[in-house]
Motif scaffolding. Structure first.
Motif, PDB file in Angstrom:
ATOM      1  N   PHE A 104     -22.157  16.635 -23.728  1.00 28.88           N
ATOM      2  CA  PHE A 104     -21.914  17.210 -25.046  1.00 28.88           C
ATOM      3  C   PHE A 104     -20.529  17.847 -25.136  1.00 28.88           C
ATOM      4  O   PHE A 104     -20.012  18.409 -24.171  1.00 28.88           O
ATOM      5  CB  PHE A 104     -22.951  18.304 -25.328  1.00 28.88           C
ATOM      6  CG  PHE A 104     -24.177  17.842 -26.057  1.00 28.88           C
ATOM      7  CD1 PHE A 104     -24.729  16.596 -25.831  1.00 28.88           C
ATOM      8  CD2 PHE A 104     -24.824  18.676 -26.959  1.00 28.88           C
ATOM      9  CE1 PHE A 104     -25.881  16.171 -26.496  1.00 28.88           C
ATOM     10  CE2 PHE A 104     -25.976  18.278 -27.630  1.00 28.88           C
ATOM     11  CZ  PHE A 104     -26.494  17.024 -27.394  1.00 28.88           C
ATOM     12  N   ASP A 105     -19.945  17.750 -26.335  1.00 25.76           N
ATOM     13  CA  ASP A 105     -18.756  18.519 -26.674  1.00 25.76           C
ATOM     14  C   ASP A 105     -18.714  18.629 -28.196  1.00 25.76           C
ATOM     15  O   ASP A 105     -19.683  18.293 -28.878  1.00 25.76           O
ATOM     16  CB  ASP A 105     -17.475  17.902 -26.100  1.00 25.76           C
ATOM     17  CG  ASP A 105     -17.232  16.472 -26.545  1.00 25.76           C
ATOM     18  OD1 ASP A 105     -17.786  16.053 -27.592  1.00 25.76           O
ATOM     19  OD2 ASP A 105     -16.484  15.750 -25.868  1.00 25.76           O
ATOM     20  N   SER A 106     -17.584  19.087 -28.739  1.00 27.31           N
ATOM     21  CA  SER A 106     -17.500  19.307 -30.188  1.00 27.31           C
ATOM     22  C   SER A 106     -17.626  18.010 -30.977  1.00 27.31           C
ATOM     23  O   SER A 106     -18.078  18.012 -32.125  1.00 27.31           O
ATOM     24  CB  SER A 106     -16.182  20.002 -30.540  1.00 27.31           C
ATOM     25  OG  SER A 106     -15.080  19.226 -30.093  1.00 27.31           O
ATOM     26  N   ALA A 107     -17.260  16.863 -30.370  1.00 26.59           N
ATOM     27  CA  ALA A 107     -17.339  15.579 -31.067  1.00 26.59           C
ATOM     28  C   ALA A 107     -18.693  14.910 -30.868  1.00 26.59           C
ATOM     29  O   ALA A 107     -19.253  14.329 -31.796  1.00 26.59           O
ATOM     30  CB  ALA A 107     -16.226  14.653 -30.584  1.00 26.59           C
ATOM     31  N   ALA A 108     -19.222  14.948 -29.661  1.00 24.72           N
ATOM     32  CA  ALA A 108     -20.490  14.289 -29.332  1.00 24.72           C
ATOM     33  C   ALA A 108     -21.529  15.357 -29.033  1.00 24.72           C
ATOM     34  O   ALA A 108     -21.476  16.023 -28.008  1.00 24.72           O
ATOM     35  CB  ALA A 108     -20.318  13.379 -28.124  1.00 24.72           C
ATOM     36  N   GLY A 160     -21.874  18.135 -30.735  1.00 29.84           N
ATOM     37  CA  GLY A 160     -21.445  19.240 -31.580  1.00 29.84           C
ATOM     38  C   GLY A 160     -21.362  20.591 -30.912  1.00 29.84           C
ATOM     39  O   GLY A 160     -20.831  21.540 -31.499  1.00 29.84           O
ATOM     40  N   VAL A 161     -21.856  20.714 -29.665  1.00 35.46           N
ATOM     41  CA  VAL A 161     -21.831  21.983 -28.944  1.00 35.46           C
ATOM     42  C   VAL A 161     -21.538  21.683 -27.473  1.00 35.46           C
ATOM     43  O   VAL A 161     -21.630  20.532 -27.038  1.00 35.46           O
ATOM     44  CB  VAL A 161     -23.175  22.738 -29.069  1.00 35.46           C
ATOM     45  CG1 VAL A 161     -23.466  23.108 -30.519  1.00 35.46           C
ATOM     46  CG2 VAL A 161     -24.324  21.936 -28.475  1.00 35.46           C
ATOM     47  N   PRO A 162     -21.205  22.696 -26.668  1.00 36.42           N
ATOM     48  CA  PRO A 162     -21.054  22.456 -25.224  1.00 36.42           C
ATOM     49  C   PRO A 162     -22.397  22.170 -24.569  1.00 36.42           C
ATOM     50  O   PRO A 162     -23.462  22.311 -25.172  1.00 36.42           O
ATOM     51  CB  PRO A 162     -20.464  23.773 -24.708  1.00 36.42           C
ATOM     52  CG  PRO A 162     -19.956  24.498 -25.914  1.00 36.42           C
ATOM     53  CD  PRO A 162     -20.836  24.067 -27.050  1.00 36.42           C
ATOM     54  N   SER A 163     -22.359  21.776 -23.322  1.00 38.42           N
ATOM     55  CA  SER A 163     -23.543  21.766 -22.471  1.00 38.42           C
ATOM     56  C   SER A 163     -23.758  23.175 -21.925  1.00 38.42           C
ATOM     57  O   SER A 163     -22.820  23.975 -21.842  1.00 38.42           O
ATOM     58  CB  SER A 163     -23.363  20.783 -21.313  1.00 38.42           C
ATOM     59  OG  SER A 163     -23.402  19.446 -21.759  1.00 38.42           O
ATOM     60  N   PRO A 164     -24.994  23.501 -21.530  1.00 35.86           N
ATOM     61  CA  PRO A 164     -25.276  24.869 -21.101  1.00 35.86           C
ATOM     62  C   PRO A 164     -25.009  25.135 -19.619  1.00 35.86           C
ATOM     63  O   PRO A 164     -25.221  24.272 -18.770  1.00 35.86           O
ATOM     64  CB  PRO A 164     -26.770  25.017 -21.400  1.00 35.86           C
ATOM     65  CG  PRO A 164     -27.308  23.633 -21.252  1.00 35.86           C
ATOM     66  CD  PRO A 164     -26.223  22.708 -21.721  1.00 35.86           C
ATOM     67  N   ILE A 165     -24.562  26.367 -19.359  1.00 38.73           N
ATOM     68  CA  ILE A 165     -24.633  26.952 -18.026  1.00 38.73           C
ATOM     69  C   ILE A 165     -25.861  27.846 -18.053  1.00 38.73           C
ATOM     70  O   ILE A 165     -25.919  28.820 -18.806  1.00 38.73           O
ATOM     71  CB  ILE A 165     -23.385  27.773 -17.671  1.00 38.73           C
ATOM     72  CG1 ILE A 165     -22.111  26.960 -17.909  1.00 38.73           C
ATOM     73  CG2 ILE A 165     -23.458  28.250 -16.218  1.00 38.73           C
ATOM     74  CD1 ILE A 165     -20.831  27.773 -17.772  1.00 38.73           C
TER      75      ILE A 165
END
Length: 289
Positions: free
Chosen positions: A10-14, A16-21
C-alpha cells in the motif's frame, strides 16, 4: 548478481494509505487492491484473524473483506491455504518487467522489498493510525530467485500450486512472468543456513530507508558504500548525480518516484552482499516451507 530494491504494498496511489507497523513493531505489507484477483482480503490470515479486520478500518471502509487483493510478492505460507509444492513467489509484468529484463535480472539475484509504513494502534475495538506519527519507507521482505517462468508457460500441472496467484488472472502476455524463490539463500561469503525468501520481524534502523527527521519519505539514508563514485554504475533510475550526497558514515539519496524496481549491480558493489546477508540473518520471520 543483482540486488533489486522493489517497491511493494500500500501507498498513497495503491490502497490510499501506508501499510501498518503493528504495536509489537512488525511490518505488515498490505497487498494492493486488484479487482481481477480471486484472493479476497477476508481470505488472508494474519495471526489467525482475517486481514480485512485491519485493512477495513485503516482505509475507513474503502477496502472491505470482499475486495480483491493482489497478494504479490507472496512470502508467508500461513496467509492462505496452500497446495502441495507451494513456495514463495513474485510476479511482474508490463513496463516494470521490461526494466528487470533489460537490467538482466534472473536466477541468483536478490529482491529486497520495501514499502510505505506507519505505526498503528488498537482503538476501542478497531485499529487506527497512531496520532502524530509519520510514514517512512522500510525494507520488509526478500526473495532470491531460483528461476523465472513465463505465466503463459506455467498453466500446466507442473505449476498447479501457483495457479491461485493474481498474475494467472491476466490475459496471455509473454512479458508476464513469475520469479520463484530459492529454498536456501546463497550469497557470496554467506556461511549461514538462511531461507531463500521471507519477511523481516520488524522495523530497525538498518531496515528503514527514510532518513530520520526527513521532510519527505523519499529522502533516504543508505550505507556509505552505496554512493556511485569511482565510475561505478548508480542504482537504476538514479543516474542523476544530484540525487546523491556522500557523507563519511552514510549516503543520502533522493529516491525516484518513478519505477517499481531499482536495480544495483552487485559485481560493482560487492559490499552489498555482506550487508544484505546480515540484514536477513538478524531477527527474521520465516513462516514458509
Amino acid at each position: 548478481m543483482k540486488l533489486i530494491l522493489s517497491r511493494k504494498g500500500f501507498d498513497s496511489a495503491a490502497g490510499g494509505v501506508p501499510s501498518p507497523i503493528l504495536p509489537d513493531g512488525r511490518l505488515l505489507a498490505l497487498p494492493i487492491p486488484d479487482a481481477a484477483s480471486t484472493i479476497r482480503y477476508g481470505d488472508i490470515a494474519v495471526d489467525g484473524a482475517p486481514l480485512a479486520s485491519l485493512v477495513t478500518p485503516l482505509t475507513r471502509g474503502k477496502v472491505g473483506p470482499e475486495g480483491g487483493a493482489h497478494l504479490d510478492p507472496d512470502l508467508i505460507a500461513d496467509m492462505l491455504p496452500r497446495a502441495p509444492g507451494w513456495r514463495p513467489i513474485f510476479g511482474q509484468s508490463g513496463q516494470a518487467q521490461g526494466h528487470l529484463r533489460n537490467q538482466g535480472v534472473g536466477p541468483g539475484d536478490l529482491f529486497l522489498f520495501f514499502g510505505l509504513f506507519r505505526w498503528v494502534e488498537r482503538h476501542a475495538t478497531s485499529w487506527r493510525w497512531v496520532p502524530g506519527t509519520r510514514p517512512c519507507h522500510a525494507i520488509w521482505g526478500w526473495l532470491q530467485v531460483e528461476s523465472v517462468v513465463a505465466v503463459d508457460q506455467a498453466r500446466g500441472d507442473d505449476y498447479a500450486w501457483a495457479h491461485y496467484h493474481p498474475h494467472f488472472r491476466r490475459r496471455p502476455d509473454p512479458n508476464n512472468v513469475l520469479y520463484l524463490a530459492r529454498r536456501r539463500l546463497a550469497l557470496p561469503g554467506l556461511d549461514a543456513a538462511l531461507p531463500g525468501a521471507g519477511t523481516f520481524a520488524g522495523l530497525t534502523p538498518e531496515r528503514r530507508l527514510t532518513a530520520p527527521e526527513a521532510d519527505r519519505v523519499s529522502q533516504w539514508r543508505l550505507p556509505a558504500w552505496c554512493y556511485p563514485g569511482d565510475g561505478r554504475p548508480p542504482l537504476s533510475y538514479h543516474a542523476n548525480r544530484q540525487r546523491w550526497r556522500q557523507h563519511a558514515a552514510h549516503t543520502e539519496l533522493s529516491a525516484a518516484a518513478r519505477g517499481q524496481e531499482f536495480v544495483l549491480d552487485g559485481d560493482a558493489y560487492p559490499e552489498a552482499w555482506p550487508w544484505a546477508g546480515e540484514l536477513i540473518r538478524a531477527k527474521t520471520t520465516t513462516r514458509h516451507s
